[in-house]
Design an enzyme around this catalytic site. Structure first.
Site, PDB file in Angstrom:
ATOM      1  CG  ASP A  68      -2.139   0.928   0.876  1.00  0.00           C
ATOM      2  OD1 ASP A  68      -3.061   0.484   0.170  1.00  0.00           O
ATOM      3  OD2 ASP A  68      -2.118   2.109   1.293  1.00  0.00           O
ATOM      4  CG  ASP A 156       6.713   7.520 -10.763  1.00  0.00           C
ATOM      5  OD1 ASP A 156       6.786   7.701  -9.538  1.00  0.00           O
ATOM      6  OD2 ASP A 156       6.881   6.402 -11.290  1.00  0.00           O
TER       7      ASP A 156
HETATM    8  P1  ITT Z   1      -3.443  -2.363  -5.414  1.00  0.00           P
HETATM    9  O1  ITT Z   1      -4.231  -1.852  -4.217  1.00  0.00           O
HETATM   10  O2  ITT Z   1      -4.196  -3.372  -6.253  1.00  0.00           O
HETATM   11  O3  ITT Z   1      -2.078  -2.843  -5.027  1.00  0.00           O
HETATM   12  P2  ITT Z   1      -3.414   0.437  -6.224  1.00  0.00           P
HETATM   13  O4  ITT Z   1      -2.799   1.132  -7.396  1.00  0.00           O
HETATM   14  O5  ITT Z   1      -4.870   0.709  -5.928  1.00  0.00           O
HETATM   15  O6  ITT Z   1      -3.176  -1.123  -6.431  1.00  0.00           O
HETATM   16  P3  ITT Z   1      -2.685   1.648  -3.675  1.00  0.00           P
HETATM   17  O7  ITT Z   1      -4.031   1.489  -3.081  1.00  0.00           O
HETATM   18  O8  ITT Z   1      -1.490   1.350  -2.841  1.00  0.00           O
HETATM   19  O9  ITT Z   1      -2.515   0.729  -4.963  1.00  0.00           O
HETATM   20  O10 ITT Z   1      -2.584   3.133  -4.253  1.00  0.00           O
HETATM   21  C1  ITT Z   1      -1.351   3.670  -4.562  1.00  0.00           C
HETATM   22  C2  ITT Z   1      -1.542   4.986  -5.306  1.00  0.00           C
HETATM   23  O11 ITT Z   1      -0.302   5.690  -5.268  1.00  0.00           O
HETATM   24  C3  ITT Z   1      -1.893   4.790  -6.774  1.00  0.00           C
HETATM   25  O12 ITT Z   1      -2.619   5.906  -7.240  1.00  0.00           O
HETATM   26  C4  ITT Z   1      -0.511   4.735  -7.446  1.00  0.00           C
HETATM   27  O13 ITT Z   1      -0.552   5.169  -8.777  1.00  0.00           O
HETATM   28  C5  ITT Z   1       0.284   5.701  -6.562  1.00  0.00           C
HETATM   29  N1  ITT Z   1       1.673   5.223  -6.447  1.00  0.00           N
HETATM   30  C6  ITT Z   1       2.109   4.174  -5.680  1.00  0.00           C
HETATM   31  N2  ITT Z   1       3.417   3.969  -5.858  1.00  0.00           N
HETATM   32  C7  ITT Z   1       3.814   4.883  -6.765  1.00  0.00           C
HETATM   33  C8  ITT Z   1       5.037   5.153  -7.387  1.00  0.00           C
HETATM   34  O14 ITT Z   1       6.110   4.407  -7.133  1.00  0.00           O
HETATM   35  N3  ITT Z   1       5.090   6.156  -8.258  1.00  0.00           N
HETATM   36  C9  ITT Z   1       4.001   6.893  -8.531  1.00  0.00           C
HETATM   37  N4  ITT Z   1       2.792   6.696  -8.010  1.00  0.00           N
HETATM   38  C10 ITT Z   1       2.698   5.693  -7.129  1.00  0.00           C
END
Ligand code: ITT
Length: 198
Positions: A68, A156
């Site tokens: 997360d 990003d």
């Molecule tokens: P899962 O829950 O299925 O893993 P998700 O994309 O919904 O997928 P999250 O609930 O953790 O995952 O939300 C993370 C948010 O933060 C999501 O909008 C991603 O695009 C963003 N995010 C996470 N890591 C990132 C990164 O390394 N670079 C840019 N944005 C990131």
């Protein structure tokens, strides 16, 4: 060692594979469309990572990891934070989330030097419904406007890590992985996995 990454975000899977390397076989929920994913009802990334890992580990026998993550912008009181994926609405895509964040900063007239932010990543490790560990990483930086670069995903293009004059979307995946929130959380996870293995 085989791991199930409880995610439906293919960009996370790619980064886990790059970061864990060939000693680990990482598959994600795209191989298991029937697996139900829980509502991310936690108040923190840690709670949500645990929810996702435990739920998947009750449905499949493998070692399960869940990530997360999110972006915390100081001038917005830490938003979008735990709501990063749904900042612009329940099924919002990356572009609308980024647009909303920049709109908020412009609306509130936040000066460039006051746009400090950090990415946070929490990984939970579970098996058979039992939590085995939680690992965290974060990277400090600032928000840039307009977005720059086309690599990476999510926020990003608007995140410039401290000490760089390029965004995460302008540097190579290798450079991002070396300093990223996910890279640091995975370094701690890898240590714990080695101990489980031995
Ligand atoms: P899962 O829950 O299925 O893993 P998700 O994309 O919904 O997928 P999250 O609930 O953790 O995952 O939300 C993370 C948010 O933060 C999501 O909008 C991603 O695009 C963003 N995010 C996470 N890591 C990132 C990164 O390394 N670079 C840019 N944005 C990131």
């Amino acid at each position: 060692m085989d791991l199930l990454l409880a995610t439906r975000n293919p960009n996370k899977t790619r980064e886990f594979r790059e970061l864990l390397g060939q000693a680990f076989g990482v598959i994600d929920l795209s191989s298991f469309p029937e697996i139900a994913t829980p509502e991310e009802a936690g108040r923190t990334s840690e709670e949500n990572a645990i929810l996702k890992a435990i739920a998947a580990s009750k449905q499949l026998p493998s070692l399960v990891i869940a990530d997360d993550s999110g972006l915390e912008v100081d001038a917005l009181g830490g938003a979008p934070g735990v709501f990063s994926a749904r900042y612009a609405g329940e099924n919002a895509g990356d572009v609308s989330n980024v647009d909303k964040l920049l709109r908020e900063l412009r609306k509130q007239n936040i000066a460039t030097e006051k746009r400090s932010a950090r990415f946070r990543c929490v990984i939970a490790l579970a098996q058979n419904g039992k939590l085995l560990g939680v690992f965290e990483g974060f990277v400090e930086g600032k928000i840039v406007d307009p977005p720059r670069g086309s690599a990476g995903f999510g926020y990003d293009p608007i995140f410039e890590p401290k000490g760089f004059d390029q965004t995460f979307a302008e540097i190579t995946p290798e450079s991002k992985n070396k300093i990223s929130h996910r890279g640091q959380a995975i370094a701690a996870l890898r240590k714990a996995l080695r101990e489980i293995e031995n």
